[in-house]
Design an enzyme around this catalytic site. Structure first.
Site, PDB file in Angstrom:
ATOM      1  N   CYS A   2      33.795  49.475  42.181  1.00 14.79           N
ATOM      2  CA  CYS A   2      33.347  50.630  42.858  1.00 14.79           C
ATOM      3  C   CYS A   2      34.368  50.561  44.133  1.00 14.79           C
ATOM      4  O   CYS A   2      34.871  49.718  44.671  1.00 14.79           O
ATOM      5  CB  CYS A   2      32.180  50.505  43.616  1.00 14.79           C
ATOM      6  N   ARG A  27      39.023  50.801  40.771  1.00 22.66           N
ATOM      7  CA  ARG A  27      38.014  49.921  40.797  1.00 22.66           C
ATOM      8  C   ARG A  27      36.683  50.578  40.054  1.00 22.66           C
ATOM      9  O   ARG A  27      35.721  49.987  40.207  1.00 22.66           O
ATOM     10  CB  ARG A  27      37.642  49.993  42.217  1.00 22.66           C
ATOM     11  N   TRP A  75      31.653  52.103  39.397  1.00 21.49           N
ATOM     12  CA  TRP A  75      31.650  51.511  38.288  1.00 21.49           C
ATOM     13  C   TRP A  75      30.146  51.140  37.923  1.00 21.49           C
ATOM     14  O   TRP A  75      29.661  50.346  38.834  1.00 21.49           O
ATOM     15  CB  TRP A  75      32.676  50.146  38.281  1.00 21.49           C
ATOM     16  N   ASN A 101      29.540  49.282  47.657  1.00 24.01           N
ATOM     17  CA  ASN A 101      30.202  48.314  46.533  1.00 24.01           C
ATOM     18  C   ASN A 101      29.424  47.046  46.478  1.00 24.01           C
ATOM     19  O   ASN A 101      29.290  46.330  47.540  1.00 24.01           O
ATOM     20  CB  ASN A 101      31.619  48.364  46.827  1.00 24.01           C
ATOM     21  N   GLY A 102      29.199  46.568  45.207  1.00 21.25           N
ATOM     22  CA  GLY A 102      28.440  45.146  45.226  1.00 21.25           C
ATOM     23  C   GLY A 102      27.181  45.478  44.419  1.00 21.25           C
ATOM     24  O   GLY A 102      27.052  46.153  43.692  1.00 21.25           O
ATOM     25  N   GLU A 487      47.470  37.077  25.181  1.00 21.17           N
ATOM     26  CA  GLU A 487      47.470  38.276  26.462  1.00 21.17           C
ATOM     27  C   GLU A 487      47.825  39.426  25.498  1.00 21.17           C
ATOM     28  O   GLU A 487      47.332  40.585  25.971  1.00 21.17           O
ATOM     29  CB  GLU A 487      48.719  37.645  27.278  1.00 21.17           C
ATOM     30  N   LYS A 491      45.774  43.052  25.464  1.00 18.05           N
ATOM     31  CA  LYS A 491      46.329  44.326  25.943  1.00 18.05           C
ATOM     32  C   LYS A 491      45.713  45.489  24.763  1.00 18.05           C
ATOM     33  O   LYS A 491      45.356  46.607  25.201  1.00 18.05           O
ATOM     34  CB  LYS A 491      47.646  44.517  25.937  1.00 18.05           C
ATOM     35  N   GLU A 494      42.119  46.131  25.071  1.00 16.50           N
ATOM     36  CA  GLU A 494      41.651  47.020  26.083  1.00 16.50           C
ATOM     37  C   GLU A 494      42.231  48.195  26.301  1.00 16.50           C
ATOM     38  O   GLU A 494      41.459  49.129  26.826  1.00 16.50           O
ATOM     39  CB  GLU A 494      41.920  46.202  27.345  1.00 16.50           C
ATOM     40  N   HIS A 510      41.642  27.522   9.427  1.00  9.18           N
ATOM     41  CA  HIS A 510      40.561  27.132   9.682  1.00  9.18           C
ATOM     42  C   HIS A 510      39.322  28.069   9.818  1.00  9.18           C
ATOM     43  O   HIS A 510      38.279  27.996  10.033  1.00  9.18           O
ATOM     44  CB  HIS A 510      40.270  26.181  10.620  1.00  9.18           C
ATOM     45  N   LYS A 609      39.495  47.807  37.278  1.00  9.32           N
ATOM     46  CA  LYS A 609      40.310  46.618  37.581  1.00  9.32           C
ATOM     47  C   LYS A 609      39.850  45.545  38.495  1.00  9.32           C
ATOM     48  O   LYS A 609      40.223  44.356  38.094  1.00  9.32           O
ATOM     49  CB  LYS A 609      41.801  47.254  38.246  1.00  9.32           C
TER      50      LYS A 609
HETATM   51  C1  F6R Z   1      43.339  42.581  31.928  1.00  8.80           C
HETATM   52  C2  F6R Z   1      42.852  42.530  33.481  1.00  8.80           C
HETATM   53  C3  F6R Z   1      41.970  41.803  33.445  1.00  8.80           C
HETATM   54  C4  F6R Z   1      42.065  41.111  34.908  1.00  8.80           C
HETATM   55  C5  F6R Z   1      40.870  40.171  35.484  1.00  8.80           C
HETATM   56  C6  F6R Z   1      40.883  39.256  36.668  1.00  8.80           C
HETATM   57  O1  F6R Z   1      44.412  43.420  31.744  1.00  8.80           O
HETATM   58  O2  F6R Z   1      43.722  43.039  33.989  1.00  8.80           O
HETATM   59  O3  F6R Z   1      41.610  40.839  32.523  1.00  8.80           O
HETATM   60  O4  F6R Z   1      42.924  40.133  34.749  1.00  8.80           O
HETATM   61  O5  F6R Z   1      39.636  41.013  35.631  1.00  8.80           O
HETATM   62  O6  F6R Z   1      41.349  40.124  37.699  1.00  8.80           O
HETATM   63  P1  F6R Z   1      42.171  39.562  39.012  1.00  8.80           P
HETATM   64  O7  F6R Z   1      43.223  38.935  38.343  1.00  8.80           O
HETATM   65  O8  F6R Z   1      42.424  40.661  39.863  1.00  8.80           O
HETATM   66  O9  F6R Z   1      41.407  38.368  39.359  1.00  8.80           O
END
Ligand code: F6R
Length: 614
Positions: A2, A27, A75, A101-102, A487, A491, A494, A510, A609
């Site tokens: 949020c 957010r 969110w 927010n929270g 990684e 990507k 997501e 395995h 994010k």
């Molecule tokens: C994936 C992504 C998330 C963040 C995770 C941690 O693309 O961006 O997995 O890496 O939410 O976020 P930070 O780095 O802001 O603590």
């Protein structure tokens, strides 16, 4: 999660509120809303499920001319995404509005108590208790004093919050506070501003004020900001922070999406980070706030992070253990917080967090700090909670990362981890200055290697059809390349919604090998490193079962060229640095697949994010 904004001043509030919310949309984007005080001192609320763009249309139609207001982009945690659950929420009179927010953990008890006292609720959210508590306090013990009313309100809350409240009785005033969730404010000649982070404020000022947990700030239309601490005392000199982010850094600047822009910004971000880092005595890193002898004494390191930043941690372990020979544990913050921890007085904790606001990562850091550990943060966001709470912080300076999927922060954080590992290795005598300098010069070649991979994005485009209709794919790699596989798979999941399972290549037999049948996509990260031949064997095992193999390999690798169906080529690199370059192909590939499926690459479903709740 949020995002919240607030403004009171001489200009139309809704303009800043909407622009600020658009900047904070990373957010959360389940719903958005604003409350603006109209010139005749009525609260006008416009809110809707969906994105800020939809809210903007409704606000345009509503012609909100008031100069005081608050806004929110959500969110969803408590209550489904809907118009009804969108913030702002109001009290019974409709004259008090709040955004939050929270998470309010005791909201059910508070709701029950408020209901008994005659309050009526209109949403399913935890937040709605806030305006009702504020209403009681404002009309009761606080006697119309906004600051006291907010203090009385938060005294009843458990959980985490940043809150902004406006009241129709007090035109030209806003009150805001924080407890475990981020909030910054700014005082300008045109008015006073609040926001969840510095990005919306970069458009209106170059100097913001940071609030400590439980501070309450009174914002007035003359632009003044008065801050009171948790005890109610005036904070005479709130902590200031100069923002050196140019507001245009948070715009698309000709790109169709932020993810594309951020992928292409990686070479420059790394160049910025490396600039002036090699000094007479090795790696310059005063940010660590540790002397050489303190560094030399470190006998154990915890790296704690979430998501993509956790993957940086996996690389950090390889680099630190290889170069500095110090034992490293890498932990998911959400798991770490509920596990036993073994620390000595020489244990260092490194938290890695792009946003600096991830709740689990911050909790882990606080826990370790409480045990006497020194905590060092690698982060991107200036003035973030991680940077403020850690004993030292290294800013990766990648500029605002707006796309939800992390790309440029991932590669820059890996470079930052490499610098920390080299600094440590020189301090504890595991590497000589000449050896450190040699690796540093190899790091300096990374930006050009990434540029080269970006020039080869046609190779990624060629394999898009394989993934566009695939329900699932396997990503394999060994050593540092297993992390690249993790990684790359993250990507793909997501943003392109293709189920992608990443596995250490040798572990495939395995279990996961059972997934492979003719045509099944296998992405094999197999650069020329000391485990190359082992991974090649695993690629052969996949091929033998009919897999369609897409390999990420080093220029000139004939063996892989003959084996794989497609190759995404990377330039020759030191094997410990190749993950910083190889992953770029997998970022580009995921983005192309998502775009081919017509998806919003910047705002994938269900995600936000900055994950500021546990
Ligand atoms: C994936 C992504 C998330 C963040 C995770 C941690 O693309 O961006 O997995 O890496 O939410 O976020 P930070 O780095 O802001 O603590």
């Amino acid at each position: 999660m949020c995002g919240i904004v607030g403004y009171t001043g001489s200009k139309r509030a809704v303009d800043y509120l909407l622009d600020g919310l658009a900047t904070l949309e990373y957010r959360g984007y389940d719903s958005a809303g604003v409350a603006v005080l109209s010139p005749d001192d009525h609260l006008h609320i416009v809110k809707c499920q969906g994105r800020v763009a939809a809210l903007r249309e409704r606000c345009n139609a509503a012609n909100l001319t008031g100069t005081t207001g608050i806004g929110h982009t959500r969110w969803a945690t408590h209550g489904a995404p809907s118009d009804r659950n969108a913030h702002p929420h109001t009290d019974c009179s409709g004259r008090i509005a709040a955004v939050h927010n929270g998470i309010i953990e005791n909201f059910e008890d508070l709701r029950a108590q408020l209901r008994l006292a005659g309050h009526e609720f209109k949403s399913d959210t935890d937040t709605e208790v806030i305006p009702h508590l504020f209403e009681d306090a404002y009309k009761g013990p606080a006697q119309g004093d906004m600051v006291r009313a907010l203090r009385n309100t938060v005294a009843r809350l458990e959980g985490s919050w940043s809150i902004a409240v406006t009241c129709a009785d007090r035109p030209g005033e806003l009150v805001v506070t924080r407890h475990g969730s981020p909030l910054v404010v700014a005082s300008t000649p045109e008015g006073a501003y609040a926001a969840s982070d510095v990005m919306p404020l970069a458009a209106v000022t170059s100097h913001v004020l940071q609030l400590d947990d439980d501070d309450i700030a009174l914002l007035k239309a003359d632009g003044s900001v008065t801050v009171y601490d948790a005890g109610g005392d005036l904070v005479r000199e709130p902590k200031g922070l100069d923002i050196d982010w140019d507001a245009s850094a948070a715009t698309l600047g000709g790109y169709s999406d932020f993810m594309g822009k951020e992928i292409s910004e990686q070479p420059e971000a790394i160049e910025r980070l490396l600039k002036d880092r090699l000094g007479e005595h090795g790696i310059e890193m005063d940010e660590l706030n540790l002397t050489n002898s303190q560094l030399a004494a470190i006998d154990r390191i915890y790296v704690v992070a979430c998501g993509t930043s956790y993957h940086v941690g996996l690389i950090a372990r390889k680099l630190i253990e290889h170069w500095a020979k110090v034992s490293v544990s890498v932990e998911y913050a959400s798991e770490f917080n509920y596990s036993d921890v073994l620390v000595t007085q020489n244990t260092l904790c490194i938290i890695i967090t792009q946003s600096g606001e991830t709740a689990d990562t911050l909790s882990a850091a606080r826990r370790l700090k409480g045990m006497g550990c020194r905590v060092f943060a690698i982060t991107n966001v200036l003035g973030s909670s991680a940077a403020r709470e850690a004993d030292g912080a290294l800013y990766i300076q990648a500029g605002p990362e707006i796309a939800v999927a992390s790309t440029k922060a991932y590669t820059a954080q890996m470079v930052a981890a490499a610098l920390v590992a080299l600094r440590l290795a020189l301090a504890n005598g595991q590497m000589t200055q000449a050896e450190v300098e040699k690796v540093f010069h190899q790091l300096e070649t990374v930006p050009d290697a990434i540029r080269e991979v970006l020039n080869r994005s046609w190779q990624d485009k060629q394999v898009v059809p394989i993934f566009r209709d695939a329900p699932s794919a396997l990503y394999l790699g060994r050593g540092t390349s297993s992390t690249t596989a993790y990684e790359g798979a993250l990507k793909m999941k997501e943003i392109a919604y293709v189920h992608a399972e990443a596995y250490p290549a040798g572990e495939m037999k395995h279990g996961p090998i059972a997934l492979i049948q003719p045509g099944y996509p296998v992405v094999a990260v197999v650069p020329s490193d000391h485990v190359h031949d082992k991974t090649v064997s695993n690629v052969m095992e996949s091929k033998a079962r009919g897999a369609k193999v897409i390999a990420v390999a080093t220029d000139g690798d004939e063996q892989v060229a003959n084996l794989a169906d497609h190759v995404l080529w990377v330039p020759q690199m030191d094997e410990y640095l190749v993950p910083i370059v190889a992953v770029v192909h997998l970022q580009v590939l995921a983005r192309y697949v998502a775009k081919a499926k017509g998806l919003d690459v910047d705002k994938p479903r269900n995600l936000a994010k900055s994950v500021t709740v546990e």
